[in-house]
Design a protein around this motif. Structure first.
Motif, mmCIF file in Angstrom:
data_model
loop_
_atom_site.group_PDB
_atom_site.id
_atom_site.type_symbol
_atom_site.label_atom_id
_atom_site.label_comp_id
_atom_site.label_asym_id
_atom_site.label_seq_id
_atom_site.Cartn_x
_atom_site.Cartn_y
_atom_site.Cartn_z
ATOM 1 N N PRO A 68 -5.851 -6.805 -0.221
ATOM 2 C CA PRO A 68 -7.128 -6.083 -0.106
ATOM 3 C C PRO A 68 -6.970 -4.616 -0.472
ATOM 4 N N GLU A 69 -8.120 -3.955 -0.643
ATOM 5 C CA GLU A 69 -8.122 -2.507 -0.932
ATOM 6 C C GLU A 69 -7.712 -1.745 0.328
ATOM 7 N N ARG A 70 -6.937 -0.714 0.115
ATOM 8 C CA ARG A 70 -6.598 0.171 1.245
ATOM 9 C C ARG A 70 -7.814 1.036 1.561
ATOM 10 N N PRO A 71 -8.231 1.045 2.831
ATOM 11 C CA PRO A 71 -9.434 1.824 3.140
ATOM 12 C C PRO A 71 -9.195 3.327 3.047
ATOM 13 N N ALA A 79 -18.572 4.122 8.972
ATOM 14 C CA ALA A 79 -18.693 4.966 7.780
ATOM 15 C C ALA A 79 -19.686 6.083 8.063
ATOM 16 N N PRO A 80 -19.430 7.271 7.530
ATOM 17 C CA PRO A 80 -20.340 8.391 7.812
ATOM 18 C C PRO A 80 -21.735 8.135 7.222
ATOM 19 N N LYS A 82 -13.539 -6.908 3.891
ATOM 20 C CA LYS A 82 -12.705 -5.776 3.490
ATOM 21 C C LYS A 82 -12.030 -5.216 4.733
ATOM 22 N N VAL A 83 -10.957 -4.487 4.506
ATOM 23 C CA VAL A 83 -10.229 -3.914 5.638
ATOM 24 C C VAL A 83 -11.067 -2.808 6.265
ATOM 25 N N TRP A 101 0.816 -1.216 0.000
ATOM 26 C CA TRP A 101 0.000 0.000 0.000
ATOM 27 C C TRP A 101 0.850 1.266 0.000
ATOM 28 N N THR A 102 2.069 1.179 0.532
ATOM 29 C CA THR A 102 2.867 2.391 0.711
ATOM 30 C C THR A 102 4.032 2.490 -0.265
#
Lengths: 197, 222
Positions: free
Chosen positions: A161-164, A196-197, A189-190, A53-54
């Motif tokens: 996985p997808e980075r949140p 979540a708003p 998912k992560v 991810w980084t």
């Protein structure tokens, strides 16, 4: 096996027979247990994910040559001879199973959890993956392509996985702490732990 | 072989999923860790750690025992492997267990060792194959509808279905022969992708299923 012989007693019996024949020794038994209790587990896979991810160059190597890229972090060994990394995105969701036994990428995830080894997961996820994922709270839209992978050869699959969203300011170490084995098999998912708003 | 282990898509195994628990430890009880290590050592002693023979032994654990417990299944496979290689007499584990709980039981005499052997091309399962791969990405392929009588990694739910080769994987030892110590018989391995509607009914959920299949399972689809 006679009634009343439980699995713990049966293990003790088998162990004593092997020990007295010199086919096992206590030190090796304890080493094997210790490796999977303390050194090899999902914390390894989480480091791979956080680095991907980084570090875009690492991510490219990971997706192209999974085994070598994972070995860069020191993770290799039994049940990881050839690793293939599957990237989950907003458009494509991979989920991994072994319908014939419980093949699992040990070097990055350790030993498989109960749910992965269970009959319900092994039978259902190749028949109704969206229903399986939804039962665990992972509801995918109709526009998401679902790809199920059955680990039938010695290739081992690992989900990136997808980075949140909202994790831009986190360090690699903080990111790794968010990632669970369930994310890396593709059943959830992560989560950032923030609703979540 | 057909059997309880071949679970993909089989409604008799459907039911509620076990809960996810990210904190689950590798061994829920201390005996599970010991069963894990002892089974690996049993297979080392019995088969020189032939992974395919181990999986085939798991498949032959009686169905009730197979379904009851994961590490219980491992213990069952360890006993099958040790008895078949002549390292333990049938019933030796049960006799020892009864002895351990205080019964006056004699250990059965050890049999003659009868350890199976097989020539190996090296450690692990990856091999090189000189012949060119028979299939390429994009080829439509299918498999026989017959069930193998011994060990196989071709599950029932993809048998005789038509899929598309989507990747070539490294060539590997063929489990179907290695499990029986007949030979490594390395094969090219392909990821084959099926549309859910070709595996199941037309009203199935939309998804794709990818599985790795050994070259000698495959034939060109008409």
């Amino acid at each position: 096996m006679q009634p009343g012989i439980d699995l713990a007693l049966r293990t003790e019996a088998l162990e004593s027979l092997l020990l007295e024949r010199g086919l096992a020794d206590t030190k090796t038994i304890e080493t094997f247990i210790g490796i999977y209790e303390t050194q090899v587990g999902p914390m390894n896979g989480a480091k791979v994910v956080a680095k991907a991810w980084t570090d875009p160059e690492y991510k490219a190597r990971l997706l192209a040559e999974g085994t070598a890229a994972i070995a860069e972090l020191g993770f290799k060994g039994p049940q990881g001879e050839h690793m293939v990394v599957l990237e989950n995105t907003p458009a494509v969701h991979h989920v991994v199973v072994c319908t014939l036994c419980s093949c699992y990428p040990w070097p990055v995830l350790g030993l498989p959890p109960s749910w992965y080894k269970d009959s319900a997961y092994r039978s259902r996820v190749v028949r109704e993956p969206r229903a399986v994922l939804a039962e665990w709270g992972t509801v995918l839209g109709d526009d998401v392509e679902v790809k199920v992978v059955d680990s039938s050869s010695e290739v081992r699959y690992f989900v990136l996985p997808e980075r949140p969203a909202g994790t831009e300011s986190l360090s690699e170490e903080e990111l790794a702490a968010l990632v669970t084995r369930d994310n890396m098999v593709g059943v959830t998912k992560v989560s950032t732990g923030v609703a979540a708003p | 072989m057909d059997g309880v282990h071949d679970m993909g898509g089989r409604p008799e195994h459907f039911g509620p999923l076990k809960p996810l628990d990210p904190a689950e430890k590798p061994f829920g009880e201390p005996w599970e860790g010991r069963a894990f290590a002892v089974t690996l050592l049993a297979n080392r002693a019995a088969t020189a750690s032939n992974l395919h023979a181990f999986r085939h032994a798991l498949e032959r654990v009686p169905e009730k025992e197979y379904l009851a417990d994961y590490y219980g299944r491992w213990l069952g496979s360890a006993e099958i492997l040790l008895v078949e290689s002549g390292l333990l007499a049938p019933g030796a584990v049960e006799a020892r267990a009864r002895k351990l709980r205080g019964e006056a039981v004699e250990d059965p005499a050890d049999p003659e060792p009868n350890k199976p052997t097989m020539e190996s091309g090296g450690g692990g399962n990856l091999r090189s194959v000189e012949a060119a791969p028979a299939f390429a990405v994009g080829d439509r392929v299918t498999t026989s509808s017959d069930a193998a009588s011994g060990h196989t990694r071709l599950p029932g739910y993809v048998r005789a279905k038509v899929g598309t080769v989507t990747a070539l994987r490294p060539a590997q030892v063929l489990p179907d022969t290695a499990a029986h110590f007949i030979g490594e018989n390395p094969q090219h391995v392909y990821s084959v992708t099926y549309d859910a509607h070709d595996l199941w009914r037309a009203d199935s959920e939309p998804f794709s299923l990818t599985i790795d299949l050994y070259e000698n399972y495959l034939e060109r689809a008409q």
